[in-house]
Write an enzyme that holds these catalytic residues in place. Structure first.
Site, short mmCIF file in Angstrom:
data_model
loop_
_atom_site.label_atom_id
_atom_site.label_comp_id
_atom_site.label_asym_id
_atom_site.label_seq_id
_atom_site.Cartn_x
_atom_site.Cartn_y
_atom_site.Cartn_z
N ASP A 127 57.73 35.84 66.27
CA ASP A 127 58.63 35.43 67.61
C ASP A 127 59.55 34.00 67.46
OD1 ASP A 127 56.85 33.71 67.41
OD2 ASP A 127 55.91 33.74 69.32
N ARG A 177 61.01 18.46 61.31
CA ARG A 177 61.13 18.36 59.96
C ARG A 177 61.60 17.58 59.29
NH1 ARG A 177 57.71 23.12 57.17
NH2 ARG A 177 59.44 24.55 57.14
N ARG A 194 62.65 25.92 47.95
CA ARG A 194 61.21 26.20 47.36
C ARG A 194 61.66 26.51 46.30
NH1 ARG A 194 59.21 26.58 52.77
NH2 ARG A 194 60.05 25.96 54.56
N ASP A 199 56.41 30.61 48.69
CA ASP A 199 57.55 30.39 49.47
C ASP A 199 57.03 28.64 49.84
OD1 ASP A 199 55.47 32.01 50.04
OD2 ASP A 199 56.34 31.57 52.28
N ASN A 200 56.25 28.35 49.19
CA ASN A 200 55.25 26.93 50.17
C ASN A 200 55.43 25.76 48.70
OD1 ASN A 200 55.16 28.24 52.40
ND2 ASN A 200 52.94 28.57 52.61
P1 AMP Z 1 54.01 30.23 56.02
O1 AMP Z 1 52.82 31.55 55.06
O2 AMP Z 1 53.78 30.40 57.02
O3 AMP Z 1 54.61 29.08 55.40
O4 AMP Z 1 54.69 31.55 56.33
C1 AMP Z 1 55.25 32.95 55.72
C2 AMP Z 1 56.95 32.99 56.10
O5 AMP Z 1 56.94 33.83 57.50
C3 AMP Z 1 58.13 32.07 56.14
O6 AMP Z 1 59.06 33.28 55.79
C4 AMP Z 1 57.53 32.06 57.63
O7 AMP Z 1 59.27 31.41 58.38
C5 AMP Z 1 57.52 33.33 58.02
N1 AMP Z 1 57.05 32.94 60.01
C6 AMP Z 1 55.43 32.90 59.97
N2 AMP Z 1 55.22 32.38 61.27
C7 AMP Z 1 56.40 33.23 62.08
C8 AMP Z 1 56.44 33.00 63.25
N3 AMP Z 1 56.26 33.24 64.61
N4 AMP Z 1 58.07 33.68 63.57
C9 AMP Z 1 58.88 34.43 62.34
N5 AMP Z 1 58.59 33.61 61.50
C10 AMP Z 1 57.53 32.84 61.24
MG MG Z 2 56.67 28.73 54.62
#
Ligand code: AMP
Ligand code: MG
Length: 528
Positions: free
Chosen positions: A134, A192, A199, A269-270
């Protein structure tokens, strides 16, 4: 509000020609234009005065109603060119394809005092990269990101920063433990700030698609904008860049190990190309020292991102990153050599970290490596609070005359309060500690620092105050009931984490028993 907006990223790099805000694969582009989705009632819950000043805002700008509107995503100011970035990544060891800013939207760049900053909202609504999610963020995870990025900065750990924490007035539905118990939670948006949010995965996505053209443009842009000293795009500058990233990543992880921080989701990606701690999700702080601990419930079984494994994962991630740069270098050996910068920098940074934590003026590999490893074993053998232990160790001393006759119990006494169950220490455990302290005492004597000089040096690298998991959770529960004062209070305490703050001693207390297995304190999910 007067900010010096710029748009170099979108100006210089290819963008997605499609402007519809719908989920899709985006090819041949580093970004997609997208505006934040408005929210019901944006309200500033907390903000960082240091970051505000850094980007050129004055205190009264924050209280101006325009601020909440703009940083809650309801208003695009003149000069902003909002976008979501395209990137991919390896998640838990597997290539995941396109990910991208699914819930982050960069409002624009600000240039202040010669430094470029990207101002990015997290939780500002869907983007072309949102997949099935979302685009929103809940208050609890936003408080955690806001507080932790500022705490890390004040601890001296390279990190992205947080300008503001805005509540949206909207609800967000999350199934926190993926167990079918979804609930509506308050939504929030953190702004932020970092020189760049690029990344490893920002480069990987183009390499994976064999889109050398976009990869090349992104690399040329990165060198020109963030690494001008390395010169324009060439085999040599790309290698120098990779070596820089490898070294910066090693230094960052050494800091994590020093302060007891576990990132929790070290997917590629982080991983920031600037060696910054980025994307605060199910991270956690070490209470009881345990190299096998991870706060991330999704990773509980595998433990891929556990505390003690972070350096190895950083190197694995860097290797994937190096592979993505191959088309620009065409020389595997040279990439390997640049990557070796990680090992080099890690050896140096981890030695400095160990010597610092033990209060030694110099690291002696023959003695201090084993001394450190054996300390770790003792710390794990009887549940011991990492932060309290190292603060107490600064004041630990014994005289050379006393050492031969001192009992193990006496040697342990000054740090006993750091043990989670001081009375459950068996005679064998106490003996093991006594043995370690004797070695430590002899090492200190050989090192030759005065007790005062050693204590001062140790207290400058072993923090008194960290964002203990339960402290963040208490602030969250209060904020969810409408009382945000604890957030600002914690931000204040964590501003000077190495100082004694007598009136705030309670924020240095070890994890209370109620927090041992409580969700949010020891177990966190990616649902945020
Ligand atoms: P993360 O491991 O939390 O950094 O997220 C991995 C991926 O999922 C990234 O591409 C984020 O942008 C995406 N993501 C995480 N939570 C959401 C969310 N609520 N809505 C859309 N994309 C999300
Ligand atoms: Mg991320």
């Amino acid at each position: 509000m007067q900010l010096n907006w710029d748009d170099k990223f979108v100006r210089d790099l290819p963008g997605d020609p499609e402007t519809r805000n719908a989920t899709r694969q985006v090819f041949g582009a580093a970004w997609s234009a997208v505006t934040p989705t408005p929210v019901a009632a944006p309200r500033v819950l907390a903000w960082s005065p240091e970051v505000a000043r850094m980007v050129g805002l004055r205190d009264h700008d924050i209280t101006d109603p325009w601020f909440a509107q703009a940083f809650g995503g309801n208003l695009v100011l003149d000069g902003m060119r909002p976008y979501a970035a395209c990137y991919g990544g390896h998640q838990f060891g597997h290539w995941a394809g396109q990910l991208g800013d699914g819930r982050a939207i960069t409002l624009g760049e600000v240039v202040e005092a010669g430094q470029r900053y990207e101002l990015q909202l997290k939780g500002a609504g869907p983007t072309p990269y949102s997949r099935r999610a979302d685009g929103r963020a809940v208050l609890r995870s936003s408080i955690r990101e806001f507080l932790c990025s500022e705490a890390m900065h004040h601890l001296g750990v390279p990190t992205t920063r947080a300008l503001s924490l805005v509540t949206t007035g909207d609800k967000v539905v999350r199934d926190m433990f993926y167990d079918g118990n979804a609930a509506a939670e308050p939504g929030a948006i953190v702004c932020r700030v970092a020189p760049s949010f690029l990344r490893f995965g920002s480069f990987q996505i183009h390499a994976a698609r064999q889109d050398e053209d976009t990869l090349r443009q992104l690399m040329a842009y990165t060198l020109e904008t963030h690494f001008p000293a390395l010169g324009p795009l060439s085999k040599e500058s790309v290698l120098a860049f990779l070596e820089w990233v490898a070294r910066a990543t090693a230094v960052m992880v050494a800091h994590w190990m020093r302060v007891g921080f576990v990132h929790g989701v070290m997917n590629t990606d982080n991983m920031s190309i600037l060696g910054l701690t980025i994307d605060y999700g199910p991270y956690g702080w070490i209470d009881a020292f345990d190299t096998d601990w991870t706060p991330n419930t999704t990773d509980e079984a595998q433990g891929r991102y556990r505390f003690g494994y972070q350096p190895a994962i950083a190197e694995w991630n860097l290797t994937r990153f190096a592979e993505s740069l191959y088309p620009l270098v065409g020389d595997v050996d040279a990439l390997g050599k640049a990557l070796a910068g990680f090992d080099d920098a890690w050896t140096e940074a981890s030695r400095e970290m160990i010597a610092g934590k033990l209060g030694l003026s110099e690291y002696d590999p023959a003695i201090d490596g084993p001394l450190w490893d054996d300390l770790g074993e003792n710390l794990e053998r009887v549940e011991t609070d990492m932060t309290l232990f190292f603060r107490a160790l600064a004041d630990w001393s014994t005289s050379a005359d006393h050492l031969p006759t001192a009992s193990a119990e006496e040697l342990l006494a000054p740090v006993r309060h750091a043990l989670y169950a001081p009375d459950a220490c068996s005679p064998a455990d106490v003996e093991s500690w006594g043995h370690w302290f004797r070695r430590y005492a002899r090492r200190l004597e050989a090192d030759g620092r005065t007790a005062d000089a050693r204590a001062a040096a140790m207290n400058a690298v072993n923090p008194k105050y960290v964002l203990r998991n339960y402290l963040a959770q208490e602030a969250i529960e209060l904020a969810e009931k409408g009382d945000a004062a604890r957030i600002t209070e914690l931000l204040d305490v964590l501003r000077t984490p190495y100082d004694e703050q007598p009136s705030r001693e309670h924020f240095a207390a070890k994890r209370p028993e109620w927090a041992r297995d409580k969700p949010g304190c020891s177990a966190l999910s990616c649902s945020s």
